[in-house]
Motif scaffolding. Structure first.
Motif, PDB file in Angstrom:
ATOM      1  N   GLN A  63    -100.941  41.814  48.952  1.00  0.00           N
ATOM      2  CA  GLN A  63    -100.289  40.653  49.717  1.00  0.00           C
ATOM      3  C   GLN A  63     -99.701  40.151  50.928  1.00  0.00           C
ATOM      4  OE1 GLN A  63    -103.203  43.482  52.399  1.00  0.00           O
ATOM      5  NE2 GLN A  63    -102.770  45.400  51.992  1.00  0.00           N
ATOM      6  N   HIS A  64    -100.525  38.949  50.135  1.00  0.00           N
ATOM      7  CA  HIS A  64    -100.822  37.102  50.565  1.00  0.00           C
ATOM      8  C   HIS A  64     -99.173  37.021  49.899  1.00  0.00           C
ATOM      9  CE1 HIS A  64    -100.982  33.507  52.224  1.00  0.00           C
ATOM     10  NE2 HIS A  64    -101.165  32.454  50.846  1.00  0.00           N
ATOM     11  N   ILE A  65     -99.893  37.349  48.575  1.00  0.00           N
ATOM     12  CA  ILE A  65     -98.044  36.570  48.143  1.00  0.00           C
ATOM     13  C   ILE A  65     -96.727  37.640  48.368  1.00  0.00           C
ATOM     14  CG2 ILE A  65     -97.271  36.682  45.623  1.00  0.00           C
ATOM     15  CD1 ILE A  65    -100.491  36.437  44.068  1.00  0.00           C
ATOM     16  N   ASP A  66     -97.110  39.190  48.458  1.00  0.00           N
ATOM     17  CA  ASP A  66     -95.498  39.296  48.688  1.00  0.00           C
ATOM     18  C   ASP A  66     -95.369  38.634  49.919  1.00  0.00           C
ATOM     19  OD1 ASP A  66     -96.426  40.962  46.909  1.00  0.00           O
ATOM     20  OD2 ASP A  66     -96.670  42.874  48.090  1.00  0.00           O
ATOM     21  N   ALA A  67     -96.083  39.118  50.889  1.00  0.00           N
ATOM     22  CA  ALA A  67     -95.527  38.088  51.832  1.00  0.00           C
ATOM     23  C   ALA A  67     -95.080  36.647  52.363  1.00  0.00           C
ATOM     24  CB  ALA A  67     -96.661  37.861  53.646  1.00  0.00           C
ATOM     25  N   VAL A  68     -95.393  36.287  51.108  1.00  0.00           N
ATOM     26  CA  VAL A  68     -94.285  34.709  50.185  1.00  0.00           C
ATOM     27  C   VAL A  68     -92.938  34.391  49.831  1.00  0.00           C
ATOM     28  CG1 VAL A  68     -95.289  32.308  49.384  1.00  0.00           C
ATOM     29  CG2 VAL A  68     -96.766  33.513  51.013  1.00  0.00           C
ATOM     30  N   THR A  69     -93.369  35.707  48.880  1.00  0.00           N
ATOM     31  CA  THR A  69     -92.648  35.662  48.233  1.00  0.00           C
ATOM     32  C   THR A  69     -91.374  36.555  49.345  1.00  0.00           C
ATOM     33  OG1 THR A  69     -93.477  36.457  46.243  1.00  0.00           O
ATOM     34  CG2 THR A  69     -91.713  37.190  46.237  1.00  0.00           C
ATOM     35  N   ASN A  70     -91.745  36.776  49.769  1.00  0.00           N
ATOM     36  CA  ASN A  70     -90.535  37.962  50.502  1.00  0.00           C
ATOM     37  C   ASN A  70     -90.145  37.274  51.891  1.00  0.00           C
ATOM     38  OD1 ASN A  70     -89.977  40.194  48.920  1.00  0.00           O
ATOM     39  ND2 ASN A  70     -91.421  41.451  50.562  1.00  0.00           N
ATOM     40  N   SER A  71     -90.806  35.786  52.282  1.00  0.00           N
ATOM     41  CA  SER A  71     -90.034  35.317  53.307  1.00  0.00           C
ATOM     42  C   SER A  71     -88.910  34.730  53.449  1.00  0.00           C
ATOM     43  CB  SER A  71     -91.383  33.629  53.424  1.00  0.00           C
ATOM     44  OG  SER A  71     -91.295  33.039  52.276  1.00  0.00           O
ATOM     45  N   THR A  72     -88.413  34.716  54.634  1.00  0.00           N
ATOM     46  CA  THR A  72     -86.898  34.158  55.420  1.00  0.00           C
ATOM     47  C   THR A  72     -86.904  32.992  55.607  1.00  0.00           C
ATOM     48  OG1 THR A  72     -86.987  35.284  56.705  1.00  0.00           O
ATOM     49  CG2 THR A  72     -85.354  36.797  55.227  1.00  0.00           C
ATOM     50  N   ASP A  73     -87.782  32.215  56.110  1.00  0.00           N
ATOM     51  CA  ASP A  73     -88.033  31.185  56.513  1.00  0.00           C
ATOM     52  C   ASP A  73     -89.143  30.833  55.963  1.00  0.00           C
ATOM     53  OD1 ASP A  73     -86.206  31.038  59.593  1.00  0.00           O
ATOM     54  OD2 ASP A  73     -87.738  33.058  59.806  1.00  0.00           O
ATOM     55  N   PRO A  74     -88.967  29.075  56.616  1.00  0.00           N
ATOM     56  CA  PRO A  74     -90.440  28.741  55.993  1.00  0.00           C
ATOM     57  C   PRO A  74     -91.978  29.346  55.896  1.00  0.00           C
ATOM     58  CG  PRO A  74     -88.836  27.557  56.860  1.00  0.00           C
ATOM     59  CD  PRO A  74     -88.737  28.506  56.917  1.00  0.00           C
ATOM     60  N   VAL A  75     -92.415  28.758  54.961  1.00  0.00           N
ATOM     61  CA  VAL A  75     -94.295  29.063  55.533  1.00  0.00           C
ATOM     62  C   VAL A  75     -94.463  27.626  55.050  1.00  0.00           C
ATOM     63  CG1 VAL A  75     -96.053  29.152  53.146  1.00  0.00           C
ATOM     64  CG2 VAL A  75     -93.712  30.514  52.325  1.00  0.00           C
ATOM     65  N   LEU A  76     -95.311  27.963  55.654  1.00  0.00           N
ATOM     66  CA  LEU A  76     -96.257  26.434  56.898  1.00  0.00           C
ATOM     67  C   LEU A  76     -97.884  26.041  56.177  1.00  0.00           C
ATOM     68  CD1 LEU A  76     -96.184  24.171  58.514  1.00  0.00           C
ATOM     69  CD2 LEU A  76     -96.895  26.109  60.111  1.00  0.00           C
ATOM     70  N   VAL A  77     -97.992  25.442  55.692  1.00  0.00           N
ATOM     71  CA  VAL A  77     -98.942  25.212  54.866  1.00  0.00           C
ATOM     72  C   VAL A  77     -99.630  23.859  56.608  1.00  0.00           C
ATOM     73  CG1 VAL A  77    -100.844  24.279  53.414  1.00  0.00           C
ATOM     74  CG2 VAL A  77     -99.174  25.609  52.634  1.00  0.00           C
ATOM     75  N   VAL A  78    -100.906  24.796  56.847  1.00  0.00           N
ATOM     76  CA  VAL A  78    -101.890  24.169  57.614  1.00  0.00           C
ATOM     77  C   VAL A  78    -102.845  23.263  56.937  1.00  0.00           C
ATOM     78  CG1 VAL A  78    -102.165  23.438  60.325  1.00  0.00           C
ATOM     79  CG2 VAL A  78    -100.255  25.043  60.010  1.00  0.00           C
ATOM     80  N   GLY A  79    -102.759  21.971  57.665  1.00  0.00           N
ATOM     81  CA  GLY A  79    -104.065  21.764  56.458  1.00  0.00           C
ATOM     82  C   GLY A  79    -104.119  20.164  55.437  1.00  0.00           C
ATOM     83  N   GLY A  80    -104.005  18.764  55.497  1.00  0.00           N
ATOM     84  CA  GLY A  80    -103.813  18.725  54.227  1.00  0.00           C
ATOM     85  C   GLY A  80    -104.626  17.456  53.436  1.00  0.00           C
ATOM     86  N   GLY A  81    -105.930  18.537  53.435  1.00  0.00           N
ATOM     87  CA  GLY A  81    -107.240  18.759  52.334  1.00  0.00           C
ATOM     88  C   GLY A  81    -106.703  18.537  50.540  1.00  0.00           C
ATOM     89  N   ALA A  82    -107.636  18.583  50.180  1.00  0.00           N
ATOM     90  CA  ALA A  82    -107.099  19.589  49.377  1.00  0.00           C
ATOM     91  C   ALA A  82    -106.937  20.582  48.889  1.00  0.00           C
ATOM     92  CB  ALA A  82    -108.828  19.258  48.258  1.00  0.00           C
ATOM     93  N   VAL A  83    -107.575  22.057  49.417  1.00  0.00           N
ATOM     94  CA  VAL A  83    -107.533  23.045  49.610  1.00  0.00           C
ATOM     95  C   VAL A  83    -105.413  22.999  49.909  1.00  0.00           C
ATOM     96  CG1 VAL A  83    -107.698  25.343  50.690  1.00  0.00           C
ATOM     97  CG2 VAL A  83    -109.190  24.257  49.665  1.00  0.00           C
ATOM     98  N   GLY A  84    -105.236  22.489  50.880  1.00  0.00           N
ATOM     99  CA  GLY A  84    -103.646  22.385  51.741  1.00  0.00           C
ATOM    100  C   GLY A  84    -102.745  22.285  50.301  1.00  0.00           C
ATOM    101  N   ILE A  85    -103.062  21.220  49.705  1.00  0.00           N
ATOM    102  CA  ILE A  85    -102.260  20.488  48.886  1.00  0.00           C
ATOM    103  C   ILE A  85    -102.235  21.466  47.940  1.00  0.00           C
ATOM    104  CG2 ILE A  85    -102.630  18.678  47.200  1.00  0.00           C
ATOM    105  CD1 ILE A  85    -103.789  16.835  49.335  1.00  0.00           C
ATOM    106  N   GLU A  86    -103.264  21.687  47.302  1.00  0.00           N
ATOM    107  CA  GLU A  86    -102.714  23.005  46.170  1.00  0.00           C
ATOM    108  C   GLU A  86    -101.908  23.771  46.876  1.00  0.00           C
ATOM    109  OE1 GLU A  86    -106.643  23.049  43.594  1.00  0.00           O
ATOM    110  OE2 GLU A  86    -106.761  21.285  43.256  1.00  0.00           O
ATOM    111  N   MET A  87    -102.978  25.106  47.796  1.00  0.00           N
ATOM    112  CA  MET A  87    -101.990  25.938  47.996  1.00  0.00           C
ATOM    113  C   MET A  87    -100.211  25.865  48.206  1.00  0.00           C
ATOM    114  SD  MET A  87    -103.202  28.848  49.030  1.00  0.00           S
ATOM    115  CE  MET A  87    -103.935  29.159  49.624  1.00  0.00           C
TER     116      MET A  87
END
Length: 387
Positions: free
Chosen positions: A151-175
């Motif tokens: 479900q998460h991957i589908d939501a990203v794939t179907n996005s029409t606006d930017p996907v925002l990742v909040v947090g510049g730690g290791a997880v945020g960077i890799e995500m």
């Protein structure tokens, strides 16, 4: 000296947690007991985990970006061949209480929610940190996990606006980087509240500067010194679900998906005696991995390993596996003392300096006190090939 143990009366080792450190402890202990020079030592290992399988936690950003990898990142315990032996029992459930004086652990089994009590000779706490979504999936069985990730991957794939990742730690960077690699058509933005990525980690500035360069090279837009104030659900100009995002500096944007990668992880240690914990609920240990306490009964036969320990260093799976091995070796030494009277020779954990391995899309960054900083495709192969 104790009477020799037998299959009818084995040493009982109870391991709470079946991730990196818990499995490393189990596998190393079984190997040592099997190969003891004076003959195998009979042991019964019980592993209790709230998941029905091993989830490769450090692969979570990739598992939540690529459905093919998501299939591989969760392996049912029944499919871990090295654990398929009569002296290993795996329970899908949680540990609700440990009584160090009587050496008993209370288990709540997931399928029935019934409680049972198990006796043990040695206890290993390896339940780690409780991390929020989407740092790790919250599902406790493989089927639900695949649905959650899908479900998460589908939501990203179907996005029409930017996907925002909040947090510049290791997880945020890799995500952010993994999403851009596997969904190149999607605009990915990484926002961090500080002026450097990895700001919470005790790493040199050149490592943090390299990290931001690699993220940008991966095609991710980076917003530094952007602290999130709000993300309000709206309909975008295409009539699709989206979020109206506002930052403290006044910057605004519309995002199709907002991924929070800044949640504080909480130690999963509430089943242990309060005397074993520090103010952050991490477990105080000796360098031998045994509980560090003068008041807890049988403290020397209780061990803690992995992310729930109060110890130096950045939390890493390599460190967790090393700690599991040390605990196994030291428990084996206690068994030998019980059998032969030989005084144990404990292996001790040294202070761990800051070090990191970070996957950033198709390349990786590493840092250690001896080798310094390295980055590139070669580092990716060394640290992450096959993961």
């Amino acid at each position: 000296m104790a009477s020799p143990r037998s299959a009818a009366n084995p040493y009982k080792v109870f391991i709470a947690g079946g991730c990196y450190s818990g499995l490393a402890a189990a596998i190393n202990l079984l190997e040592k007991c099997d190969s003891t020079p004076d003959g195998p030592i009979s042991v019964q290992v019980t592993i209790v985990d709230e998941r029905d399988g091993f989830f490769h936690v450090i692969g979570s950003p990739l598992a939540l970006s690529d459905k093919a990898y998501a299939e591989k990142a969760w392996v049912g315990f029944k499919d871990v061949k090295i654990l398929q032996r009569p002296d290993v029992r795996i329970v899908h459930g949680t540990v609700s209480k440990v009584d160090c004086k009587t050496k008993t652990a209370t288990i709540v089994e997931s399928s029935t929610q019934t409680e049972s009590t198990e006796n043990y000779d040695f206890f290993i706490a390896a339940t780690g940190l409780r991390r929020a979504w989407p740092v790790v999936p919250q599902s406790l069985n493989r089927k639900a996990y695949l649905e959650e990730a899908g479900q998460h991957i589908d939501a990203v794939t179907n996005s029409t606006d930017p996907v925002l990742v909040v947090g510049g730690g290791a997880v945020g960077i890799e995500m952010a980087a993994e999403l851009k690699v596997f969904q190149p058509q999607v605009k990915v933005t990484l926002a961090h509240s500080r002026d450097k990525l990895l700001s919470a980690e005790p790493l040199p500035d050149n490592v943090k500067e390299c990290a931001i360069n690699l993220v940008r090279d991966a095609g991710v837009e980076v917003l530094m010194s952007h602290r999130l104030v709000s993300s309000t659900p709206i309909k975008n100009e295409h009539g699709a679900d989206a979020f109206d995002v506002v930052f403290q500096n006044g910057h605004k944007m519309v995002a199709s998906v907002v991924i929070m990668a800044i949640s504080k992880s909480v130690p999963s240690t509430d089943y242990l005696p309060k005397e074993a914990l520090n103010e952050e609920a991490l477990v105080n240990i000796k360098p031998s991995m045994q509980l560090k306490s003068d008041t807890i009964p049988n403290a020397e036969t209780h061990f803690a390993i992995g992310d729930l320990m109060n110890w130096s260093g950045i939390k890493r799976c390599g460190g967790a596996m090393h700690e599991g091995k040390l605990a196994a070796l030291n428990i084996h030494q206690l068994m030998l003392r019980d059998i032969s009277g030989k005084q144990p020779e404990f292996k001790e954990l040294e202070e761990i300096p800051p070090m990191i391995g970070l996957a950033v899309g198709k390349v990786a960054l590493s840092y250690g006190p001896t080798e310094g900083m390295k980055h590139g495709k070669d580092v990716m192969r060394v640290f992450f090939e096959g993961t």
